[in-house]
Design an enzyme around this catalytic site. Structure first.
Site, short mmCIF file in Angstrom:
data_model
loop_
_atom_site.label_atom_id
_atom_site.label_comp_id
_atom_site.label_asym_id
_atom_site.label_seq_id
_atom_site.Cartn_x
_atom_site.Cartn_y
_atom_site.Cartn_z
N LYS A 36 4.40 -4.38 4.56
CA LYS A 36 3.44 -3.77 5.46
C LYS A 36 2.05 -4.40 5.31
O LYS A 36 1.26 -4.38 6.25
CB LYS A 36 3.31 -2.27 5.20
CG LYS A 36 4.60 -1.47 5.24
CD LYS A 36 5.15 -1.32 6.63
CE LYS A 36 6.16 -0.19 6.79
NZ LYS A 36 7.39 -0.31 5.98
C1 LIG Z 1 8.71 0.00 6.28
C2 LIG Z 1 9.75 -0.51 5.36
C3 LIG Z 1 11.02 -0.88 5.81
C4 LIG Z 1 11.46 -0.68 7.25
O1 LIG Z 1 10.73 -1.49 8.14
P1 LIG Z 1 10.71 -1.14 9.69
O2 LIG Z 1 9.74 -2.07 10.30
O3 LIG Z 1 10.28 0.29 9.78
O4 LIG Z 1 12.10 -1.32 10.20
C5 LIG Z 1 11.91 -1.43 4.91
N1 LIG Z 1 11.58 -1.58 3.60
C6 LIG Z 1 10.37 -1.24 3.13
C7 LIG Z 1 10.07 -1.42 1.69
C8 LIG Z 1 9.40 -0.70 3.99
O5 LIG Z 1 8.21 -0.36 3.52
#
Ligand SMILES: *Cc1c(COP(=O)(O)O)cnc(C)c1O
Length: 461
Positions: free
Chosen positions: A112
């Site tokens: 993120k």
């Molecule tokens: C947010 C997240 C996901 C999922 O990603 P999306 O974009 O919501 O599909 C998977 N793994 C981790 C560690 C995350 O923080």
């Protein structure tokens, strides 16, 4: 470059406007009116470039007049300067044709950070030009919230409110949200699950009086600017493995469908991606929809990969929009049906989705077994989300190189890793004092008026 809503009736916006708007006023999500193409030669020229330079070349065509080239380069450099790895998104080999893309070297140890650090820089720069102040509200299953807190804390023209499901995020995730000391960031522990938090955010966007009154903006993965930032590492990693001269496939641990949708955009731009494999935990609605065509919600079951504990996968709407020939009316109707429990994807749309996407599911036991087995085979310590990806990636290996996205650092989910391996992964030194810092959060009911009242009161201070 203009942006249109997946439900067809919201105003057409520029990149800057779409970034500030988040959810479209018709309830839809913004997508580019057409996806810019990169030629074979343009992609080939990415070989050997820095992550930042590839980021500039991939994202620039989507931005229109929002920033000058020099401004945009400066924002990219600042966004990634705090990462703990010079390559930003390094590739590690797991097996002869299986590679792991480590996306956890940012300040909060999850992928993120790639989008959030950049959107923080871009929003600040855009607001500085107009002197406006905005209120950002976000829902998180853990990682979005911590990344947003880190990206927006201390910014003078933004108040940030992050809602997370009380008791359902890991201690590291919670502490990353509750320990920043800056007064402009607020952690709200909601009595509910992630889907409740996400639904309240959508409610606030659909309450136009509130939305306009507090100048609401969103940084959830429904925000197009976040999706765009994630397109970059599909290019950087594929090019390191020989693209565009050879194709690659990706497996993506998936919850809200934001990360894998970025891969879909990379493919539409011209990157030779053979398959994008959706990897889910036991909350497998996306695997089921690809298998059967039925999108039916049946409640979230907590798992050891909590950032993927989702039933309503917001960004899937963007993929459906294309699969339905960009018919906003059809999407609005499907989303109405979803409110009463689910919908069935038409045969034509399902066929179109299956040309790009494959899918697989990983149980809790398989997640633990994968962490253990990969450590024994390669020495790589996987977080539980990345382990879901690696298991499903392993199931889809073929003659095309497979790149599985490692979405978080194992130390973010130490309990799951310890139960698999017997040892607890350590936090990187720059975060070692996380458990000594005081926490600050507000517990709140899953109740729209109460949440809105709290936000109004805090921003008036
Ligand atoms: C947010 C997240 C996901 C999922 O990603 P999306 O974009 O919501 O599909 C998977 N793994 C981790 C560690 C995350 O923080």
């Amino acid at each position: 470059m203009n942006y249109i809503s997946t439900r067809g009736t919201a105003p057409v916006l520029s990149f800057g406007e779409a970034m500030m708007t988040g959810l479209a006023r018709d309830g839809g999500l913004y997508v580019p009116q057409s996806v810019p193409q990169l030629s074979f030669d343009q992609i080939a020229a990415f070989a050997g470039l820095s992550y930042e330079e590839i980021a500039f070349r991939v994202m620039r065509p989507f931005l229109g007049e929002t920033f000058t080239d020099d401004e945009f380069r400066g924002l990219i450099d600042k966004a990634y300067a705090g990462f703990g790895h010079a390559a930003r998104a390094p590739l590690v080999q797991l097996a002869p044709n299986h590679f792991l893309l480590e996306l956890f070297h940012g300040p909060t140890l999850a992928f993120k950070d790639f989008a959030m650090q950049l959107i923080g820089q871009m929003m600040q720069a855009a607001l500085a030009k107009t002197g406006e102040r905005i209120t950002i509200v976000g829902a998180t299953s853990g990682d979005t919230g911590s990344a947003a807190m880190e990206a927006f804390r201390g910014l003078s023209n933004v108040d940030l409110f992050i809602m997370y499901p009380h008791g359902r995020v890991s201690d590291v995730q919670r502490r990353q949200m509750t320990t920043p000391v800056e007064a402009n960031v607020h952690a709200l522990a909601v009595d509910g699950d992630f889907d409740d938090c996400q639904a309240r955010v959508k409610d606030m966007f659909n309450d136009f009086a509130f939305r306009d009154g507090v100048r609401l903006a969103g940084v959830n993965s429904i925000n197009w600017a976040r999706v765009l930032a994630q397109v970059v590492y599909y290019f950087s990693s594929a090019v390191s493995l020989g693209a565009p001269h050879r194709a690659v496939s990706f497996t993506v641990p998936t919850g809200n469908f934001g990360d894998i949708f970025a891969g879909y955009i990379a493919r539409k731009m011209g990157l030779p991606i053979e398959k994008l494999v959706i990897a889910t935990n036991h909350n497998d609605i996306l695997h089921r929809v690809l298998s059967s065509g039925d999108y039916k919600t049946d409640g979230v079951k907590p798992s050891i990969s909590p950032s993927m504990d989702i039933q309503v996968s917001s960004n899937f709407e963007r993929a459906l929009f294309d699969a339905y020939g960009r018919d906003g009316g059809a999407i609005a109707q499907l989303m109405d049906e979803l409110r009463s429990g689910g919908f069935s994807v038409s045969q034509g749309a399902l066929q179109s989705l299956r040309e790009t996407f494959a899918s697989g599911r990983c149980s809790e036991e398989e997640t633990i077994a994968t962490i253990r087995a990969e450590f024994a085979r390669t020495g790589e310590v996987l977080c539980p989300h990345s382990a879901v990806g690696v298991k499903v990636g392993n199931d889809h290996l073929g003659s095309t190189p497979m790149i599985t996205l490692a979405t978080a650092h194992p130390a973010k989910f130490p309990d799951a890793v310890e139960s698999a391996m017997g040892t607890r992964p350590a936090l990187p030194p720059r975060m070692a004092d996380l458990f000594d810092r005081p926490e600050r959060m507000t517990r709140i009911a899953n109740d729209l008026p109460a949440i809105q009242a709290l936000i109004r009161e805090r921003i008036a201070q």
